[in-house]
Write an enzyme that holds these catalytic residues in place. Structure first.
Site, PDB file in Angstrom:
ATOM      1  CB  CYS A 190      -0.996  -0.101   1.157  1.00 13.56           C
ATOM      2  SG  CYS A 190      -2.065   1.363   1.428  1.00 13.56           S
ATOM      3  CB  CYS A 242      -3.273   3.857  -5.231  1.00  9.33           C
ATOM      4  SG  CYS A 242      -4.330   3.031  -4.437  1.00  9.33           S
TER       5      CYS A 242
HETATM    6  N1  DGL Z   1      -3.901   0.408  -1.923  1.00  7.36           N
HETATM    7  C1  DGL Z   1      -3.924   1.809  -1.132  1.00  7.36           C
HETATM    8  C2  DGL Z   1      -2.483   2.497  -1.734  1.00  7.36           C
HETATM    9  O1  DGL Z   1      -1.728   1.828  -2.424  1.00  7.36           O
HETATM   10  C3  DGL Z   1      -5.229   2.543  -1.179  1.00  7.36           C
HETATM   11  C4  DGL Z   1      -5.140   3.556  -0.035  1.00  7.36           C
HETATM   12  C5  DGL Z   1      -6.355   3.624   0.532  1.00  7.36           C
HETATM   13  O2  DGL Z   1      -7.054   2.824   1.158  1.00  7.36           O
HETATM   14  O3  DGL Z   1      -6.862   4.971   0.425  1.00  7.36           O
HETATM   15  O4  DGL Z   1      -2.542   3.445  -1.440  1.00  7.36           O
END
Ligand code: DGL
Length: 266
Positions: A75, A185
């Protein structure tokens, strides 16, 4: 004692980090894994740094209780806000993921790159520090992908709402002449077909999944933690603290026999 047949741990605010997890299990087929989809607390991108650190602590401790030998923070929002805290407070090696603006800066011909990421990532000190290392004549068009994670978590990848939101974020970047688009993301690689339709064939779409998988292999090798025992096939457990429908949808068509999806609190 850490053993090389222990699992690699992963966590994300939700289902999106499976885009990284897939790259890792493809590159390292002998490795067993445990993935945490913290969907109940998604999106992390709208939370404060303190809240993100607290969630990362909870996820890390769950994975350490399961004896993970290495943790991939799958993430960008969690990495850019909490990786320093995690490395300072736990002994296990961590691999993080940051938006690939450096590779994009190396290939841009229009000297304009776009980045789509969460508010938490774009506002982080780590992202600001990395942005400052980019050549001064390169313009970075930053856009917050507000709402995209929620739609993906809700299984709405191909909805009308998704295409309207994506167009509203990407069209201004195209008008500003970007020739590379960084997906900042881990949820967004699942939108590549929809993004491609909007940006056309000339814009290079860049994500960091394969780079993270290579880095995971390097760090396991350096720590002598690669699994060399192939007497048992790799097993994958994916925990989700909300309904598993969207997760199952994203995993398809990966072979299911060695994959267990567990719906429970963590
Ligand atoms: N997969 C997360 C990222 O890479 C999502 C972030 C979120 O939950 O806002 O930033």
């Amino acid at each position: 004692m850490v053993s090389n047949n222990f699992s690699i741990g992963f966590f994300d605010s939700g289902v999106g980090g499976t885009s990284i997890w897939k790259e890792v299990i493809t590159l390292l087929p002998k490795e067993s894994t445990i993935y945490l989809s913290d969907s109940k607390n998604a999106p992390y991108g709208e939370k404060s740094k303190e809240e993100i650190i607290a969630l990362c602590k909870k996820n890390t401790e769950f994975l350490l209780n399961k004896n993970c030998k290495l943790i991939v923070v799958a993430c960008n929002t969690a990495t850019t806000n909490a990786i320093t805290f995690l490395r300072d407070n736990y002994k296990v090696p961590f691999i993080g993921i940051e938006p690939a603006i450096k590779p994009a800066a190396l290939i841009t011909k229009t000297n304009t790159i776009g980045i789509l990421a969460t508010k938490g990532t774009l506002n982080s000190a780590l992202f600001e520090k990395t942005s400052k290392t980019i050549r001064k004549d390169i313009q970075i068009q930053e856009t917050i992908g507000k709402g995209l994670v929620e739609l993906i978590e809700g299984g709405q990848l191909n909805s009308e709402e998704m295409s309207v939101l994506l167009s509203s974020y990407l069209n201004p970047m195209i008008a500003n002449n970007i020739d590379s688009l960084v997906l900042g993301c881990t949820h967004y690689p699942y939108l590549i077909p929809q993004i491609r339709e909007i940006v056309g064939s000339k814009v290079k779409i860049i994500d960091s999944g394969q780079a993270v998988a290579k880095q995971t292999k390097n760090i396991l090798t350096n720590h002598k933690l690669l699994n060399i025992d192939d007497s048992n096939p790799a097993k994958h457990q994916l925990y989700i603290n909300k309904d598993k429908t969207a997760l199952k949808q994203l995993l398809y068509p990966i072979e299911a026999e060695n994959i267990e999806i567990i719906e429970r609190e963590f």
